[in-house]
Design an enzyme around this catalytic site. Structure first.
Site, PDB file in Angstrom:
ATOM      1  N   TYR A 160       7.293   1.141  -2.318  1.00  0.00           N
ATOM      2  CA  TYR A 160       6.023   0.486  -2.274  1.00  0.00           C
ATOM      3  C   TYR A 160       5.511   0.624  -3.802  1.00  0.00           C
ATOM      4  CZ  TYR A 160       6.570  -0.245   2.290  1.00  0.00           C
ATOM      5  OH  TYR A 160       6.997  -0.476   3.734  1.00  0.00           O
ATOM      6  N   LYS A 206       6.996   1.802  -6.631  1.00  0.00           N
ATOM      7  CA  LYS A 206       7.720   0.957  -7.396  1.00  0.00           C
ATOM      8  C   LYS A 206       7.592  -0.564  -7.595  1.00  0.00           C
ATOM      9  CE  LYS A 206      11.305   0.405  -9.812  1.00  0.00           C
ATOM     10  NZ  LYS A 206      12.277  -0.756  -9.695  1.00  0.00           N
ATOM     11  N   ASN A 251       9.896   7.846   1.061  1.00  0.00           N
ATOM     12  CA  ASN A 251      10.586   7.118   0.740  1.00  0.00           C
ATOM     13  C   ASN A 251      10.294   5.789   0.275  1.00  0.00           C
ATOM     14  OD1 ASN A 251      13.042   8.596  -0.092  1.00  0.00           O
ATOM     15  ND2 ASN A 251      13.925   8.382   1.826  1.00  0.00           N
ATOM     16  N   ILE A 280       9.410  -3.419   7.690  1.00  0.00           N
ATOM     17  CA  ILE A 280      10.338  -3.693   6.893  1.00  0.00           C
ATOM     18  C   ILE A 280      11.457  -2.504   6.727  1.00  0.00           C
ATOM     19  CG2 ILE A 280       9.033  -2.779   4.745  1.00  0.00           C
ATOM     20  CD1 ILE A 280      10.680  -4.947   2.959  1.00  0.00           C
ATOM     21  N   TYR A 281      12.763  -2.875   7.324  1.00  0.00           N
ATOM     22  CA  TYR A 281      13.623  -1.893   7.601  1.00  0.00           C
ATOM     23  C   TYR A 281      15.233  -2.414   7.162  1.00  0.00           C
ATOM     24  CZ  TYR A 281      10.355   0.610  10.676  1.00  0.00           C
ATOM     25  OH  TYR A 281       9.184   1.150  11.108  1.00  0.00           O
ATOM     26  N   ASN A 296       6.275   9.199   5.051  1.00  0.00           N
ATOM     27  CA  ASN A 296       7.498   8.545   4.873  1.00  0.00           C
ATOM     28  C   ASN A 296       7.558   8.311   3.143  1.00  0.00           C
ATOM     29  OD1 ASN A 296       9.405   6.742   4.558  1.00  0.00           O
ATOM     30  ND2 ASN A 296       8.499   5.333   6.230  1.00  0.00           N
TER      31      ASN A 296
HETATM   32  C1  LIG Z   1      12.113   1.409   2.213  1.00  0.00           C
HETATM   33  C2  LIG Z   1      13.294   0.411   2.247  1.00  0.00           C
HETATM   34  C3  LIG Z   1      12.950  -0.740   3.010  1.00  0.00           C
HETATM   35  C4  LIG Z   1      13.741   0.179   0.966  1.00  0.00           C
HETATM   36  O1  LIG Z   1      14.854  -0.779   0.940  1.00  0.00           O
HETATM   37  P1  LIG Z   1      16.406  -0.307   0.156  1.00  0.00           P
HETATM   38  O2  LIG Z   1      17.131  -1.330   0.371  1.00  0.00           O
HETATM   39  O3  LIG Z   1      16.829   0.974   0.286  1.00  0.00           O
HETATM   40  O4  LIG Z   1      15.809  -0.311  -1.319  1.00  0.00           O
HETATM   41  P2  LIG Z   1      16.537  -1.460  -2.497  1.00  0.00           P
HETATM   42  O5  LIG Z   1      17.746  -1.080  -2.756  1.00  0.00           O
HETATM   43  O6  LIG Z   1      16.061  -2.765  -2.239  1.00  0.00           O
HETATM   44  O7  LIG Z   1      15.554  -0.899  -3.758  1.00  0.00           O
HETATM   45  C5  LIG Z   1      14.382  -1.616  -4.480  1.00  0.00           C
HETATM   46  C6  LIG Z   1      14.191  -0.824  -5.706  1.00  0.00           C
HETATM   47  O8  LIG Z   1      13.208   0.067  -5.218  1.00  0.00           O
HETATM   48  C7  LIG Z   1      13.794   1.466  -5.682  1.00  0.00           C
HETATM   49  N1  LIG Z   1      13.624   2.478  -4.411  1.00  0.00           N
HETATM   50  C8  LIG Z   1      14.028   2.396  -3.211  1.00  0.00           C
HETATM   51  N2  LIG Z   1      13.840   3.276  -2.560  1.00  0.00           N
HETATM   52  C9  LIG Z   1      13.242   4.416  -3.310  1.00  0.00           C
HETATM   53  C10 LIG Z   1      12.763   5.687  -3.137  1.00  0.00           C
HETATM   54  N3  LIG Z   1      13.039   6.273  -1.963  1.00  0.00           N
HETATM   55  N4  LIG Z   1      12.392   6.263  -4.249  1.00  0.00           N
HETATM   56  C11 LIG Z   1      12.036   5.468  -5.476  1.00  0.00           C
HETATM   57  N5  LIG Z   1      12.366   4.260  -5.550  1.00  0.00           N
HETATM   58  C12 LIG Z   1      13.143   3.609  -4.557  1.00  0.00           C
HETATM   59  C13 LIG Z   1      15.223   1.242  -6.019  1.00  0.00           C
HETATM   60  O9  LIG Z   1      15.420   2.165  -7.029  1.00  0.00           O
HETATM   61  C14 LIG Z   1      14.940  -0.424  -6.659  1.00  0.00           C
HETATM   62  O10 LIG Z   1      14.561  -0.136  -7.912  1.00  0.00           O
HETATM   63  P3  LIG Z   1      15.462  -0.698  -9.355  1.00  0.00           P
HETATM   64  O11 LIG Z   1      15.468  -2.188  -8.617  1.00  0.00           O
HETATM   65  O12 LIG Z   1      14.670  -0.414 -10.350  1.00  0.00           O
HETATM   66  O13 LIG Z   1      16.691  -0.131  -9.035  1.00  0.00           O
HETATM   67  C15 LIG Z   1      14.682   1.187   2.814  1.00  0.00           C
HETATM   68  O14 LIG Z   1      14.725   2.517   2.207  1.00  0.00           O
HETATM   69  C16 LIG Z   1      14.187   1.632   4.401  1.00  0.00           C
HETATM   70  O15 LIG Z   1      14.575   0.535   5.295  1.00  0.00           O
HETATM   71  N6  LIG Z   1      13.819   2.572   4.893  1.00  0.00           N
HETATM   72  C17 LIG Z   1      13.607   3.281   6.290  1.00  0.00           C
HETATM   73  C18 LIG Z   1      12.595   2.183   6.931  1.00  0.00           C
HETATM   74  C19 LIG Z   1      11.351   2.392   6.406  1.00  0.00           C
HETATM   75  O16 LIG Z   1      10.805   3.601   6.027  1.00  0.00           O
HETATM   76  N7  LIG Z   1      10.394   1.330   6.337  1.00  0.00           N
HETATM   77  C20 LIG Z   1       9.122   1.199   5.937  1.00  0.00           C
HETATM   78  C21 LIG Z   1       8.230   1.442   7.080  1.00  0.00           C
HETATM   79  S1  LIG Z   1       6.728   1.270   6.433  1.00  0.00           S
END
Ligand SMILES: CC(C)(COP(=O)(O)OP(=O)(O)OC[C@H]1O[C@@H](n2cnc3c(N)ncnc32)[C@H](O)[C@@H]1OP(=O)(O)O)[C@@H](O)C(=O)NCCC(=O)NCCS
Length: 173
Positions: A143, A145, A138, A97-98, A136
């Protein structure tokens, strides 16, 4: 965001999927790993041949997060034997998921995760699970959350580097 959509990826979109997969993998992990280990992963795991096989596996599904016409993120789901590890319960795996860095924080990740939940319910999965690198933070926060909990760990080989992944799951029953 109103024009954010989640759309199933078809084989004709393989080049776009490969591009997005490579860019997001580099954005997420290049700062923490050697160039050689990164290159080995990109060549072996994100080649056109490998992604093409995965896209055509009936037990895997890929989705783009679309902002208007632009693909800004993607999701890979695995069912049954496509899962990277067998589970005791009926399960759906989020393997990838990215979201592109510049579009993180606008709920694209949430939209992709919601799609995974929808699919899990459709197949009557008892758990939705994934593996995430222990460093990781973030992704782990994202997750947590979403109410995922730790249930183990395994080793993920990135090139020559043996890394510890935390296994996380969301109970659906
Ligand atoms: C992890 C990832 C998929 C999250 O997607 P995103 O689009 O940035 O997150 P969203 O905007 O959809 O956030 C959804 C909710 O999660 C929370 N959230 C997202 N990142 C967060 C973080 N680092 N810490 C705490 N909460 C977080 C947001 O605050 C939001 O909550 P809310 O609805 O109460 O405001 C994205 O940051 C990503 O692609 N990261 C790099 C790739 C990665 O690490 N993938 C996972 C590999 S296992």
């Amino acid at each position: 965001m109103s024009n954010l959509d989640v759309i199933k990826i078809s084989i004709s979109e393989l080049p776009q999927l490969q591009h997005l997969s490579k860019v997001t993998f580099i954005e997420t992990f290049a700062a923490y790993n050697t160039h050689e280990d990164m290159q080995e992963y990109l060549n072996n795991n994100l080649s056109i041949e490998k992604l093409s096989q995965e896209l055509q596996n009936p037990n895997s599904e890929f989705y783009f997060a679309k902002l208007g016409e632009s693909s800004i993120g993607y999701l890979k789901l695995n069912m049954a034997h496509a899962q990277t590890e067998p589970q005791e319960q009926k399960a759906l795996e989020i393997e990838r998921i990215y979201v592109l860095k510049e579009f993180q924080g606008i709920k694209a990740g949430q939209a992709l995760l919601n799609k995974a939940l929808e699919k899990a319910h459709t197949i009557n999965a008892e758990i939705l699970w994934l593996a995430v690198w222990e460093k990781n933070k973030n992704a782990i926060s994202f997750y947590k959350k979403n109410k995922f909990e730790d249930f183990g760990s395994h080793i993920f080989q990135l090139g020559k580097d043996a890394q510890t992944d935390i296994l996380m799951k969301l109970d659906l029953i």
